[in-house]
Design a protein around this motif. Sequence first.
Motif, PDB file in Angstrom:
ATOM      1  N   THR A   1      16.949   5.812 -60.927  1.00  0.00           N
ATOM      2  CA  THR A   1      17.465   4.476 -60.633  1.00  0.00           C
ATOM      3  C   THR A   1      18.569   4.175 -61.636  1.00  0.00           C
ATOM      4  N   GLY A   2      19.313   3.133 -61.387  1.00  0.00           N
ATOM      5  CA  GLY A   2      20.381   2.750 -62.306  1.00  0.00           C
ATOM      6  C   GLY A   2      19.858   2.453 -63.703  1.00  0.00           C
ATOM      7  N   LEU A   3      18.726   1.745 -63.781  1.00  0.00           N
ATOM      8  CA  LEU A   3      18.138   1.425 -65.078  1.00  0.00           C
ATOM      9  C   LEU A   3      17.639   2.683 -65.781  1.00  0.00           C
ATOM     10  N   GLU A   4      17.020   3.589 -65.032  1.00  0.00           N
ATOM     11  CA  GLU A   4      16.533   4.832 -65.632  1.00  0.00           C
ATOM     12  C   GLU A   4      17.697   5.642 -66.191  1.00  0.00           C
ATOM     13  N   TYR A   5      18.790   5.715 -65.425  1.00  0.00           N
ATOM     14  CA  TYR A   5      19.944   6.471 -65.917  1.00  0.00           C
ATOM     15  C   TYR A   5      20.541   5.798 -67.153  1.00  0.00           C
ATOM     16  N   SER A   6      20.663   4.488 -67.139  1.00  0.00           N
ATOM     17  CA  SER A   6      21.210   3.768 -68.295  1.00  0.00           C
ATOM     18  C   SER A   6      20.352   3.971 -69.532  1.00  0.00           C
ATOM     19  N   LEU A   7      19.050   3.974 -69.348  1.00  0.00           N
ATOM     20  CA  LEU A   7      18.127   4.220 -70.451  1.00  0.00           C
ATOM     21  C   LEU A   7      18.297   5.632 -70.988  1.00  0.00           C
ATOM     22  N   LEU A   8      18.364   6.607 -70.085  1.00  0.00           N
ATOM     23  CA  LEU A   8      18.579   8.002 -70.494  1.00  0.00           C
ATOM     24  C   LEU A   8      19.921   8.149 -71.207  1.00  0.00           C
ATOM     25  N   GLU A   9      20.946   7.524 -70.675  1.00  0.00           N
ATOM     26  CA  GLU A   9      22.279   7.603 -71.260  1.00  0.00           C
ATOM     27  C   GLU A   9      22.300   7.033 -72.686  1.00  0.00           C
ATOM     28  N   LEU A  10      21.632   5.905 -72.880  1.00  0.00           N
ATOM     29  CA  LEU A  10      21.548   5.307 -74.218  1.00  0.00           C
ATOM     30  C   LEU A  10      20.906   6.291 -75.195  1.00  0.00           C
ATOM     31  N   LEU A  11      19.781   6.856 -74.804  1.00  0.00           N
ATOM     32  CA  LEU A  11      19.056   7.757 -75.697  1.00  0.00           C
ATOM     33  C   LEU A  11      19.823   9.053 -75.950  1.00  0.00           C
ATOM     34  N   VAL A  12      20.442   9.601 -74.912  1.00  0.00           N
ATOM     35  CA  VAL A  12      21.180  10.866 -75.051  1.00  0.00           C
ATOM     36  C   VAL A  12      22.444  10.665 -75.893  1.00  0.00           C
ATOM     37  N   ASN A  13      23.157   9.580 -75.657  1.00  0.00           N
ATOM     38  CA  ASN A  13      24.391   9.330 -76.405  1.00  0.00           C
ATOM     39  C   ASN A  13      24.143   9.145 -77.895  1.00  0.00           C
TER      40      ASN A  13
ATOM     41  N   VAL B   1       7.110   1.149 -69.511  1.00  0.00           N
ATOM     42  CA  VAL B   1       6.970   1.549 -68.113  1.00  0.00           C
ATOM     43  C   VAL B   1       8.143   2.431 -67.693  1.00  0.00           C
ATOM     44  N   HIS B   2       9.365   2.026 -68.042  1.00  0.00           N
ATOM     45  CA  HIS B   2      10.541   2.801 -67.658  1.00  0.00           C
ATOM     46  C   HIS B   2      10.605   4.146 -68.393  1.00  0.00           C
ATOM     47  N   ILE B   3      10.201   4.163 -69.651  1.00  0.00           N
ATOM     48  CA  ILE B   3      10.149   5.423 -70.398  1.00  0.00           C
ATOM     49  C   ILE B   3       9.150   6.362 -69.725  1.00  0.00           C
ATOM     50  N   SER B   4       8.012   5.832 -69.339  1.00  0.00           N
ATOM     51  CA  SER B   4       6.984   6.631 -68.677  1.00  0.00           C
ATOM     52  C   SER B   4       7.495   7.215 -67.358  1.00  0.00           C
ATOM     53  N   ARG B   5       8.172   6.409 -66.564  1.00  0.00           N
ATOM     54  CA  ARG B   5       8.723   6.884 -65.283  1.00  0.00           C
ATOM     55  C   ARG B   5       9.797   7.945 -65.515  1.00  0.00           C
ATOM     56  N   LEU B   6      10.631   7.730 -66.520  1.00  0.00           N
ATOM     57  CA  LEU B   6      11.686   8.686 -66.848  1.00  0.00           C
ATOM     58  C   LEU B   6      11.080  10.013 -67.299  1.00  0.00           C
ATOM     59  N   ARG B   7      10.076   9.940 -68.151  1.00  0.00           N
ATOM     60  CA  ARG B   7       9.378  11.158 -68.581  1.00  0.00           C
ATOM     61  C   ARG B   7       8.751  11.883 -67.397  1.00  0.00           C
ATOM     62  N   GLY B   8       8.174  11.124 -66.481  1.00  0.00           N
ATOM     63  CA  GLY B   8       7.555  11.715 -65.297  1.00  0.00           C
ATOM     64  C   GLY B   8       8.548  12.498 -64.456  1.00  0.00           C
ATOM     65  N   LYS B   9       9.790  12.064 -64.434  1.00  0.00           N
ATOM     66  CA  LYS B   9      10.816  12.748 -63.648  1.00  0.00           C
ATOM     67  C   LYS B   9      11.465  13.907 -64.397  1.00  0.00           C
ATOM     68  N   LEU B  10      11.556  13.805 -65.733  1.00  0.00           N
ATOM     69  CA  LEU B  10      12.321  14.788 -66.503  1.00  0.00           C
ATOM     70  C   LEU B  10      11.481  15.841 -67.207  1.00  0.00           C
ATOM     71  N   GLU B  11      10.334  15.454 -67.698  1.00  0.00           N
ATOM     72  CA  GLU B  11       9.524  16.339 -68.534  1.00  0.00           C
ATOM     73  C   GLU B  11       8.667  17.277 -67.682  1.00  0.00           C
ATOM     74  N   ASP B  12       8.443  18.489 -68.185  1.00  0.00           N
ATOM     75  CA  ASP B  12       7.508  19.407 -67.531  1.00  0.00           C
ATOM     76  C   ASP B  12       6.086  18.879 -67.656  1.00  0.00           C
ATOM     77  N   ASP B  13       5.753  18.362 -68.834  1.00  0.00           N
ATOM     78  CA  ASP B  13       4.442  17.771 -69.091  1.00  0.00           C
ATOM     79  C   ASP B  13       4.669  16.387 -69.696  1.00  0.00           C
ATOM     80  N   PRO B  14       4.684  15.347 -68.857  1.00  0.00           N
ATOM     81  CA  PRO B  14       4.969  13.998 -69.359  1.00  0.00           C
ATOM     82  C   PRO B  14       4.003  13.514 -70.437  1.00  0.00           C
ATOM     83  N   ASN B  15       2.789  14.071 -70.477  1.00  0.00           N
ATOM     84  CA  ASN B  15       1.819  13.660 -71.495  1.00  0.00           C
ATOM     85  C   ASN B  15       2.137  14.259 -72.863  1.00  0.00           C
TER      86      ASN B  15
END
Length: 133
Positions: free
Chosen positions: A53-65, A96-110
């Motif tokens: 989602t737009g918010l998920e990408y913005s969150l990822l972009e903030l952390l990656v940058n 909640v958004h960090i959790s959803r982002l991890r669920g999409k990106l991480e091999d093991d979100p836990n």
Amino acid sequence: MQKRSRIRSILRRRVSKTSTAGVPNSGVIEVGFLKIDTNKRTVYKGDERIRLTGLEYSLLELLVNHSGKSFNRREILHFVWGYTSEQHADTRVVDVHISRLRGKLEDDPNNPELIITARGAGYLFQRIIELEN
């Protein structure tokens, strides 16, 4: 004199867009199995495109940058959602958004390897190490 100031301002904006902290000029960041194209705002995990989602990408972009730098929930609310310190907001929405982002990106979100929780400090993206050729 005013013309020089305007030119400097344009150059400053242009330079900040082409080389953000930790982001190569090509706009493509590769971290392990993850490929982030900051120009197209797309993310790939291996060969599979990950829909964010737009918010998920913005969150990822903030952390990656700012890889390696931790952000607390209030800072994330400010940078991603645009909340000011005067506005009351439930900071748990960040979790909640960090959790959803991890669920999409991480091999093991836990047991995340990319988006890490820094106890007492917030969240951070693992440090990106640029290799020189």
